[in-house]
Design an enzyme around this catalytic site. Structure first.
Site, mmCIF file in Angstrom:
data_model
loop_
_atom_site.group_PDB
_atom_site.id
_atom_site.type_symbol
_atom_site.label_atom_id
_atom_site.label_comp_id
_atom_site.label_asym_id
_atom_site.label_seq_id
_atom_site.Cartn_x
_atom_site.Cartn_y
_atom_site.Cartn_z
ATOM 1 C CG HIS A 149 -0.165 -0.054 2.520
ATOM 2 N ND1 HIS A 149 0.377 -1.223 2.995
ATOM 3 C CD2 HIS A 149 0.168 0.914 3.412
ATOM 4 C CE1 HIS A 149 1.001 -0.981 4.131
ATOM 5 N NE2 HIS A 149 0.906 0.312 4.411
ATOM 6 C CB THR A 188 5.441 6.982 -4.096
ATOM 7 O OG1 THR A 188 5.639 7.302 -2.719
ATOM 8 C CG2 THR A 188 4.624 8.072 -4.766
ATOM 9 N NE ARG A 189 6.175 0.042 -1.860
ATOM 10 C CZ ARG A 189 5.155 0.496 -1.139
ATOM 11 N NH1 ARG A 189 4.840 1.778 -1.148
ATOM 12 N NH2 ARG A 189 4.436 -0.342 -0.404
ATOM 13 C CE LYS A 248 7.428 6.252 0.678
ATOM 14 N NZ LYS A 248 6.294 5.667 -0.071
ATOM 15 C CG HIS A 298 16.505 -0.492 3.069
ATOM 16 N ND1 HIS A 298 15.260 -0.830 2.570
ATOM 17 C CD2 HIS A 298 17.363 -1.419 2.557
ATOM 18 C CE1 HIS A 298 15.378 -1.893 1.819
ATOM 19 N NE2 HIS A 298 16.635 -2.287 1.795
ATOM 20 C CB CYS A 339 4.955 -0.025 5.088
ATOM 21 S SG CYS A 339 4.807 -0.971 3.558
ATOM 22 C CE LYS A 356 13.569 -1.003 -7.070
ATOM 23 N NZ LYS A 356 13.434 -1.741 -5.772
HETATM 24 C C1 LIG Z 1 7.779 1.436 3.460
HETATM 25 C C2 LIG Z 1 8.117 0.583 2.285
HETATM 26 C C3 LIG Z 1 8.812 1.130 1.227
HETATM 27 C C4 LIG Z 1 9.171 0.358 0.137
HETATM 28 N N1 LIG Z 1 9.816 0.938 -0.901
HETATM 29 C C5 LIG Z 1 10.057 0.229 -2.023
HETATM 30 C C6 LIG Z 1 10.583 0.864 -3.158
HETATM 31 O O1 LIG Z 1 10.819 2.058 -3.142
HETATM 32 N N2 LIG Z 1 10.780 0.124 -4.272
HETATM 33 C C7 LIG Z 1 10.492 -1.202 -4.328
HETATM 34 O O2 LIG Z 1 10.710 -1.811 -5.359
HETATM 35 N N3 LIG Z 1 9.964 -1.844 -3.251
HETATM 36 C C8 LIG Z 1 9.747 -1.153 -2.110
HETATM 37 N N4 LIG Z 1 9.178 -1.758 -1.025
HETATM 38 C C9 LIG Z 1 8.949 -3.205 -1.043
HETATM 39 C C10 LIG Z 1 7.672 -3.638 -1.727
HETATM 40 O O3 LIG Z 1 6.627 -2.747 -1.451
HETATM 41 C C11 LIG Z 1 7.366 -5.058 -1.286
HETATM 42 O O4 LIG Z 1 8.486 -5.878 -1.619
HETATM 43 C C12 LIG Z 1 6.126 -5.633 -1.957
HETATM 44 O O5 LIG Z 1 5.033 -4.766 -1.793
HETATM 45 C C13 LIG Z 1 5.816 -6.991 -1.379
HETATM 46 O O6 LIG Z 1 4.616 -7.456 -1.940
HETATM 47 P P1 LIG Z 1 3.960 -8.833 -1.546
HETATM 48 O O7 LIG Z 1 2.863 -9.045 -2.530
HETATM 49 O O8 LIG Z 1 5.007 -9.856 -1.401
HETATM 50 O O9 LIG Z 1 3.386 -8.619 -0.063
HETATM 51 P P2 LIG Z 1 2.043 -7.946 0.470
HETATM 52 O O10 LIG Z 1 1.767 -6.680 -0.212
HETATM 53 O O11 LIG Z 1 2.116 -7.915 1.945
HETATM 54 O O12 LIG Z 1 0.915 -8.962 0.013
HETATM 55 C C14 LIG Z 1 0.653 -10.171 0.683
HETATM 56 C C15 LIG Z 1 -0.831 -10.321 0.792
HETATM 57 O O13 LIG Z 1 -1.147 -11.607 1.268
HETATM 58 C C16 LIG Z 1 -2.296 -11.503 2.056
HETATM 59 N N5 LIG Z 1 -2.402 -12.683 2.923
HETATM 60 C C17 LIG Z 1 -1.527 -13.050 3.874
HETATM 61 N N6 LIG Z 1 -1.969 -14.137 4.535
HETATM 62 C C18 LIG Z 1 -3.146 -14.468 3.967
HETATM 63 C C19 LIG Z 1 -4.097 -15.491 4.223
HETATM 64 N N7 LIG Z 1 -3.948 -16.396 5.224
HETATM 65 N N8 LIG Z 1 -5.204 -15.564 3.450
HETATM 66 C C20 LIG Z 1 -5.388 -14.657 2.443
HETATM 67 N N9 LIG Z 1 -4.524 -13.654 2.197
HETATM 68 C C21 LIG Z 1 -3.423 -13.561 2.930
HETATM 69 C C22 LIG Z 1 -2.038 -10.223 2.828
HETATM 70 O O14 LIG Z 1 -3.192 -9.703 3.438
HETATM 71 C C23 LIG Z 1 -1.456 -9.335 1.761
HETATM 72 O O15 LIG Z 1 -2.438 -8.568 1.100
HETATM 73 C C24 LIG Z 1 8.820 -1.014 0.099
HETATM 74 C C25 LIG Z 1 8.105 -1.574 1.163
HETATM 75 C C26 LIG Z 1 7.747 -0.789 2.246
HETATM 76 C C27 LIG Z 1 6.999 -1.415 3.380
HETATM 77 O O1 LIG Z 2 13.771 -0.571 -3.538
HETATM 78 C C1 LIG Z 2 14.028 0.619 -3.484
HETATM 79 O O2 LIG Z 2 14.474 1.236 -4.445
HETATM 80 C C2 LIG Z 2 13.803 1.343 -2.194
HETATM 81 C C3 LIG Z 2 14.823 2.360 -1.957
HETATM 82 C C4 LIG Z 2 16.075 1.788 -1.467
HETATM 83 C C5 LIG Z 2 15.866 0.889 -0.350
HETATM 84 C C6 LIG Z 2 14.697 0.091 -0.447
HETATM 85 N N1 LIG Z 2 13.702 0.400 -1.170
#
Ligand SMILES: Cc1cc2nc3c(=O)[nH]c(=O)nc-3n(C[C@H](O)[C@H](O)[C@H](O)COP(=O)(O)OP(=O)(O)OC[C@H]3O[C@@H](n4cnc5c(N)ncnc54)[C@H](O)[C@@H]3O)c2cc1C
Ligand SMILES: O=C(O)[C@@H]1CCCC=N1
Length: 392
Positions: free
Chosen positions: A51, A54-55, A274, A278, A321, A354
């Site tokens: 959520h 931005t990323r 923002k 990390h 997050c 990304k």
């Molecule tokens: C603050 C922050 C900044 C970031 N910045 C960057 C960035 O700049 N660039 C970048 O590339 N990446 C960035 N990231 C990383 C990136 O956002 C994550 O790697 C990515 O969103 C992970 O996605 P996911 O689908 O694995 O996890 P999630 O988005 O957590 O999705 C997992 C989903 O599974 C669901 N789930 C879990 N258990 C169950 C269950 N039992 N039954 C049904 N559903 C379930 C959850 O509710 C959730 O919706 C950042 C992350 C954060 C927190």
């Molecule tokens: O993945 C990214 O680019 C951001 C910024 C650097 C550290 C982690 N997330």
């Protein structure tokens, strides 16, 4: 149980509608696979890792394998923009600052050059002319990845989910928590309101990966941490804004702490930039809001004071997050060691967004029994060896 088993047998069931599960489900549906995407929370939600507005998107990585995957990921993001008819990427450039002669910064520079990534190397004397209102630490070098930028995260997630549902055979059931998984040639997945069968299963559950993997006798060495997502007020509104062409930035090995610090130009909240640390403090995913450690914020206050003099050094907005971190910070993209039709995408270690579209493609290839289009050895479960405990 009193729950009714659906008569439908899906080609694939995907658990978790974050960016990775949603992209995987979309790729599967595009490949004519009848796919069910299950999500525990009602969508959209802000309790996982995908959520927020931005990323950062960048090719700036030390490792060749990430750079190679990012070439295709940029293309797939552009394709998604065309298919969805919405803007998902804004080019801003990414400024990387780090110890000039340090290992990490040198490796990064070499990788950029090896892959001929359009990069501007800034000399100390010209730095402030190119990047006003930023103090470069003594001994730090600086470079700009000119094609890096911002992904509109929430918008991207919604777009992918919409596209998935518009494919024939793409079904989302949200507000349904998976409570049991029974492996087999047909995997049986029980939620709190139904029972479903799939010929394959993809687990992309973010911070809840290990909770779900318990049902399959596997645990991965994943650490879940809470990130305080901090926004800082510009003393003069617009100083660090997208409109002023201010780039995203990463400070490698900052003086203030062990991990990188990164920032994105002010955009989503006018007048607020923002800037985040990390890393965060360990939490249970369901107890995120009880984790109140502010050590990361203390580090950021010191960094903002030193490096970004145009910001008020007290966060104006703090959101939450989670990262799910592996020991080497590389992802897990693999099939289950015991059950070949269960595919795992986990441990995105705070940098996976990304890669969403390319990860979706790779996990869908594994789920369809195809040979993945990249060498996945950096992402294998086996690399953890002594860490990965099979409880079977
Ligand atoms: C603050 C922050 C900044 C970031 N910045 C960057 C960035 O700049 N660039 C970048 O590339 N990446 C960035 N990231 C990383 C990136 O956002 C994550 O790697 C990515 O969103 C992970 O996605 P996911 O689908 O694995 O996890 P999630 O988005 O957590 O999705 C997992 C989903 O599974 C669901 N789930 C879990 N258990 C169950 C269950 N039992 N039954 C049904 N559903 C379930 C959850 O509710 C959730 O919706 C950042 C992350 C954060 C927190
Ligand atoms: O993945 C990214 O680019 C951001 C910024 C650097 C550290 C982690 N997330």
């Amino acid at each position: 149980s009193h729950l009714e088993m659906s008569s439908e047998v899906y080609d694939c069931i995907v658990i978790g509608a974050g960016i990775q599960g949603s992209c995987t489900a979309y790729q599967l549906a595009k490949n004519k696979q009848k796919t069910l995407l299950l999500e525990q929370f009602v969508l959209p939600h802000s309790r996982g890792s995908s959520h927020g507005q931005t990323r950062v998107i960048r090719k700036t990585y030390e490792e060749d394998f990430y750079v190679q995957m990012m070439h295709e990921s940029y293309e797939l993001w552009a394709q998604l923009e065309r298919e969805a008819g919405v803007e998902l990427y804004r080019r801003t450039g990414l400024l990387v600052m780090g110890p000039e002669n340090g290992e990490g910064f040198s490796r990064l520079k070499a990788t950029m050059q090896r892959h001929k990534i359009p990069t501007v190397f800034l000399e100390k004397q010209e730095f402030s002319q190119h990047i006003p209102n930023v103090n470069l630490a003594d001994g730090n070098g600086a470079l700009i990845d000119t094609f890096a930028g911002v992904l509109y995260a929430d918008r991207a997630l919604r777009a992918v989910q919409r596209l998935f549902q518009s494919c024939g055979g793409g079904v989302i059931k949200d507000g349904e928590k998976v409570i049991d998984i029974r492996p087999g040639t047909e995997v049986t997945v029980t939620t709190d309101s139904g029972v479903y069968r799939g010929r394959s299963l993809v687990i992309t559950a973010g911070p809840w990966a290990n909770t779900l993997l318990t049902h399959t006798g596997l645990q991965l060495p994943l650490k879940v941490v809470k990130i305080n997502v901090c926004y800082w007020k510009e003393k003069i509104p617009g100083t660090y804004s997208v409109g002023q062409s201010f780039p995203c930035f990463i400070e490698m090995e900052p003086i203030e702490g062990e991990y990188d610090i990164y920032g994105l130009p002010s955009n989503e909240y006018p007048g607020l930039m923002k800037v985040c640390y990390h890393m965060g403090s360990e939490t249970e995913p369901d107890e995120r809001d009880k984790q109140t450690d502010r050590g990361d914020i203390d580090i950021l206050v010191r960094f903002v004071t030193r490096c970004l003099p145009g910001l008020v050094p007290v966060p104006a907005v703090v959101e939450s997050c989670m990262y799910t971190v592996t020991p080497d910070h590389n992802f897990v993209l693999d099939s289950h060691p015991t059950y070949g039709n269960i595919i795992i995408g986990a441990g995105f270690s705070g940098h996976g967004f990304k890669f969403g579209p390319i990860i979706g493609k790779l996990l869908s290839q594994l789920a369809m029994g195809q040979v993945p289009s990249y060498d996945l050895s950096p992402f294998r479960i086996q690399r953890f060896q002594s860490h990965a405990r099979s409880s079977l």
